[in-house]
Design a protein around this motif. Structure first.
Motif, PDB file in Angstrom:
ATOM      1  N   LEU A 192      43.842  40.498 105.047  1.00 34.17           N
ATOM      2  CA  LEU A 192      44.111  40.740 103.622  1.00 34.17           C
ATOM      3  C   LEU A 192      45.563  40.438 103.266  1.00 34.17           C
ATOM      4  O   LEU A 192      45.851  39.824 102.227  1.00 34.17           O
ATOM      5  CB  LEU A 192      43.761  42.185 103.277  1.00 34.17           C
ATOM      6  N   HIS A 193      46.491  40.861 104.116  1.00 33.68           N
ATOM      7  CA  HIS A 193      47.903  40.618 103.803  1.00 33.68           C
ATOM      8  C   HIS A 193      48.233  39.126 103.900  1.00 33.68           C
ATOM      9  O   HIS A 193      49.059  38.629 103.127  1.00 33.68           O
ATOM     10  CB  HIS A 193      48.802  41.435 104.726  1.00 33.68           C
ATOM     11  N   THR A 194      47.585  38.429 104.827  1.00 31.48           N
ATOM     12  CA  THR A 194      47.795  36.978 104.911  1.00 31.48           C
ATOM     13  C   THR A 194      47.261  36.311 103.647  1.00 31.48           C
ATOM     14  O   THR A 194      47.903  35.413 103.087  1.00 31.48           O
ATOM     15  CB  THR A 194      47.094  36.407 106.150  1.00 31.48           C
ATOM     16  N   ALA A 195      46.081  36.750 103.200  1.00 34.22           N
ATOM     17  CA  ALA A 195      45.493  36.180 101.973  1.00 34.22           C
ATOM     18  C   ALA A 195      46.419  36.428 100.784  1.00 34.22           C
ATOM     19  O   ALA A 195      46.623  35.550  99.945  1.00 34.22           O
ATOM     20  CB  ALA A 195      44.128  36.797 101.727  1.00 34.22           C
ATOM     21  N   ARG A 196      47.017  37.599 100.744  1.00 30.79           N
ATOM     22  CA  ARG A 196      47.933  37.905  99.632  1.00 30.79           C
ATOM     23  C   ARG A 196      49.190  37.038  99.718  1.00 30.79           C
ATOM     24  O   ARG A 196      49.656  36.502  98.728  1.00 30.79           O
ATOM     25  CB  ARG A 196      48.299  39.383  99.676  1.00 30.79           C
ATOM     26  N   ARG A 197      49.720  36.899 100.941  1.00 28.95           N
ATOM     27  CA  ARG A 197      50.943  36.101 101.104  1.00 28.95           C
ATOM     28  C   ARG A 197      50.721  34.641 100.728  1.00 28.95           C
ATOM     29  O   ARG A 197      51.604  33.990 100.169  1.00 28.95           O
ATOM     30  CB  ARG A 197      51.398  36.209 102.574  1.00 28.95           C
ATOM     31  N   LEU A 198      49.505  34.139 100.987  1.00 31.14           N
ATOM     32  CA  LEU A 198      49.230  32.733 100.689  1.00 31.14           C
ATOM     33  C   LEU A 198      48.704  32.542  99.269  1.00 31.14           C
ATOM     34  O   LEU A 198      48.329  31.439  98.890  1.00 31.14           O
ATOM     35  CB  LEU A 198      48.200  32.195 101.694  1.00 31.14           C
ATOM     36  N   GLY A 199      48.649  33.621  98.496  1.00 33.04           N
ATOM     37  CA  GLY A 199      48.227  33.498  97.106  1.00 33.04           C
ATOM     38  C   GLY A 199      46.722  33.404  96.934  1.00 33.04           C
ATOM     39  O   GLY A 199      46.244  33.057  95.858  1.00 33.04           O
ATOM     40  N   VAL A 200      45.958  33.725  97.970  1.00 28.36           N
ATOM     41  CA  VAL A 200      44.496  33.682  97.864  1.00 28.36           C
ATOM     42  C   VAL A 200      43.969  34.997  97.287  1.00 28.36           C
ATOM     43  O   VAL A 200      42.969  35.023  96.588  1.00 28.36           O
ATOM     44  CB  VAL A 200      43.871  33.407  99.253  1.00 28.36           C
ATOM     45  N   LEU A 201      44.661  36.074  97.586  1.00 28.16           N
ATOM     46  CA  LEU A 201      44.289  37.392  97.041  1.00 28.16           C
ATOM     47  C   LEU A 201      45.385  37.807  96.056  1.00 28.16           C
ATOM     48  O   LEU A 201      46.562  37.842  96.430  1.00 28.16           O
ATOM     49  CB  LEU A 201      44.190  38.413  98.180  1.00 28.16           C
ATOM     50  N   PRO A 202      45.007  38.115  94.791  1.00 27.77           N
ATOM     51  CA  PRO A 202      46.042  38.465  93.803  1.00 27.77           C
ATOM     52  C   PRO A 202      46.846  39.699  94.222  1.00 27.77           C
ATOM     53  O   PRO A 202      46.327  40.587  94.898  1.00 27.77           O
ATOM     54  CB  PRO A 202      45.235  38.744  92.530  1.00 27.77           C
ATOM     55  N   GLU A 203      48.095  39.730  93.776  1.00 29.33           N
ATOM     56  CA  GLU A 203      49.000  40.836  94.107  1.00 29.33           C
ATOM     57  C   GLU A 203      48.470  42.168  93.596  1.00 29.33           C
ATOM     58  O   GLU A 203      48.688  43.204  94.198  1.00 29.33           O
ATOM     59  CB  GLU A 203      50.377  40.584  93.477  1.00 29.33           C
ATOM     60  N   ARG A 204      47.771  42.117  92.454  1.00 27.83           N
ATOM     61  CA  ARG A 204      47.361  43.385  91.824  1.00 27.83           C
ATOM     62  C   ARG A 204      46.220  44.077  92.574  1.00 27.83           C
ATOM     63  O   ARG A 204      45.954  45.246  92.342  1.00 27.83           O
ATOM     64  CB  ARG A 204      46.958  43.152  90.377  1.00 27.83           C
ATOM     65  N   VAL A 205      45.542  43.358  93.470  1.00 34.41           N
ATOM     66  CA  VAL A 205      44.438  43.976  94.220  1.00 34.41           C
ATOM     67  C   VAL A 205      45.021  44.911  95.266  1.00 34.41           C
ATOM     68  O   VAL A 205      45.794  44.489  96.123  1.00 34.41           O
ATOM     69  CB  VAL A 205      43.560  42.896  94.897  1.00 34.41           C
ATOM     70  N   ARG A 206      44.672  46.181  95.169  1.00 38.90           N
ATOM     71  CA  ARG A 206      45.211  47.175  96.104  1.00 38.90           C
ATOM     72  C   ARG A 206      44.453  47.086  97.428  1.00 38.90           C
ATOM     73  O   ARG A 206      43.229  47.009  97.437  1.00 38.90           O
ATOM     74  CB  ARG A 206      45.057  48.582  95.525  1.00 38.90           C
ATOM     75  N   ILE A 207      45.193  47.096  98.521  1.00 39.44           N
ATOM     76  CA  ILE A 207      44.560  47.025  99.842  1.00 39.44           C
ATOM     77  C   ILE A 207      44.475  48.424 100.413  1.00 39.44           C
ATOM     78  O   ILE A 207      45.493  49.084 100.612  1.00 39.44           O
ATOM     79  CB  ILE A 207      45.359  46.099 100.781  1.00 39.44           C
TER      80      ILE A 207
END
Ligand code: SF4
Length: 295
Positions: A192-207
């Motif tokens: 999940l954090h990799t997806a967020r770092r690469l812009g695949v998962l939006p920042e606003r989605v809480r993990i």
């Protein structure tokens, strides 16, 4: 990373190299043969592993004391920086330039650990190709990623993503590969954090945090990979008798139009707060005027 040959040349050509801490004291003034220049109590072999018979190994307490004394002498050494660079450099074969002993005040084990960390950082920094990122942004994979951010149970992940468990697991496994992660080791949070770092998962989605539990990828055919995302972990509390109910937000049984009309009716007329215009008072204020206005 510096080339080990160039780093060694820089070390040995340092103008203070002959005064390094692990250099021998000249034989004509030494108290004993091999006395170290950096510490008169030490032998120059103290920076390596002492050559002792197998049936008489160096006691642990003595070894620790020797290593500490050698590392302390390194701290006073005039070529410390060059020595550290050289010892941590890599050969053409990808090995540490100095795989054993104390160099630059660092134990061999710590140098190997640093090398492993560098390799892991390099592996993480290498970005996956843009085609892989585009594929990771398809609607189904986005649904799986967002569900995975909220849930730690594979069935709930599949429920939220609107697909069966097998399909959701397959997408998780594919996502690991697309984002350049190791399927056998990557944890759910790492994915999940990799997806967020690469812009695949939006920042606003809480993990939702669950620590470093392996693993995000789907189980493989021979069963060697873990079956569930977080096996045996009490990630979510389920009240007795309610196990059959899916947890989280469920669609409302009231039609959307009826719900919107109810909200509109509840809201009532819109009111606006109007402040009166400020009055100009004569200055200085006569006491009588103030009292009149107050009345
Ligand atoms: S820093 Fe390097 S050269 Fe200096 S004493 Fe330590 S091991 Fe020897």
């Amino acid at each position: 990373m510096r080339d080990s040959l160039a780093a060694r040349a820089e070390l040995t050509q340092h103008r203070h190299y002959r005064y390094r801490g692990c250099a021998p004291v000249p034989a004509d003034v030494a108290d004993f043969p091999g006395q170290a220049l950096g510490d008169p109590r030490l032998h120059i072999d103290a920076w390596g592993s002492l050559d002792r018979p197998d049936d008489d190994p160096e006691p642990q307490r003595e070894r620790i004391a020797r290593e500490r004394a050698a590392a302390a002498a390194c701290g006073r050494c005039p070529v410390l920086d060059s020595c550290r660079v050289y010892a941590n450099s890599e050969t053409a074969a990808g090995q540490l330039a100095e795989p054993a002993g104390i160099w630059g005040g660092i134990l061999a084990l710590d140098r190997h650990r640093a090398l492993i960390r560098r390799r892991q950082d390099q592996a993480v920094v290498a970005p996956p190709p843009s085609a892989a990122l585009s594929e990771a942004r398809t609607a189904q994979k986005q649904a799986v990623l967002r569900s995975l951010a909220r849930e730690t149970d594979e069935e709930l992940v599949a429920y939220r993503a609107g697909m069966d468990v097998r399909t959701a697991n397959w997408h998780r496994s594919l996502l690991c590969g697309l984002l350049g992660l190791d399927k056998d080791r990557a944890s759910r949070e790492e994915l999940l954090h990799t997806a967020r770092r690469l812009g695949v998962l939006p920042e606003r989605v809480r993990i939702r945090p669950d620590g470093r539990w392996p693993i995000a990828a789907a189980p493989n055919g021979d069963g060697s990979r873990q079956r569930r995302i977080a096996p045996g972990m009490p990630a979510q509390i389920v009240l007795p008798g309610y196990q059959h109910l899916p947890r989280g937000r469920r669609p409302s049984p009231i039609p959307a139009e009826a719900l919107a009309a109810t909200h509109r009716a509840r809201r009532g007329p819109r009111l606006r707060l109007v402040t009166p215009p400020p009055q100009q008072l004569p200055l200085p204020l006569p006491t009588l005027t103030v009292l009149e206005r107050a009345a």
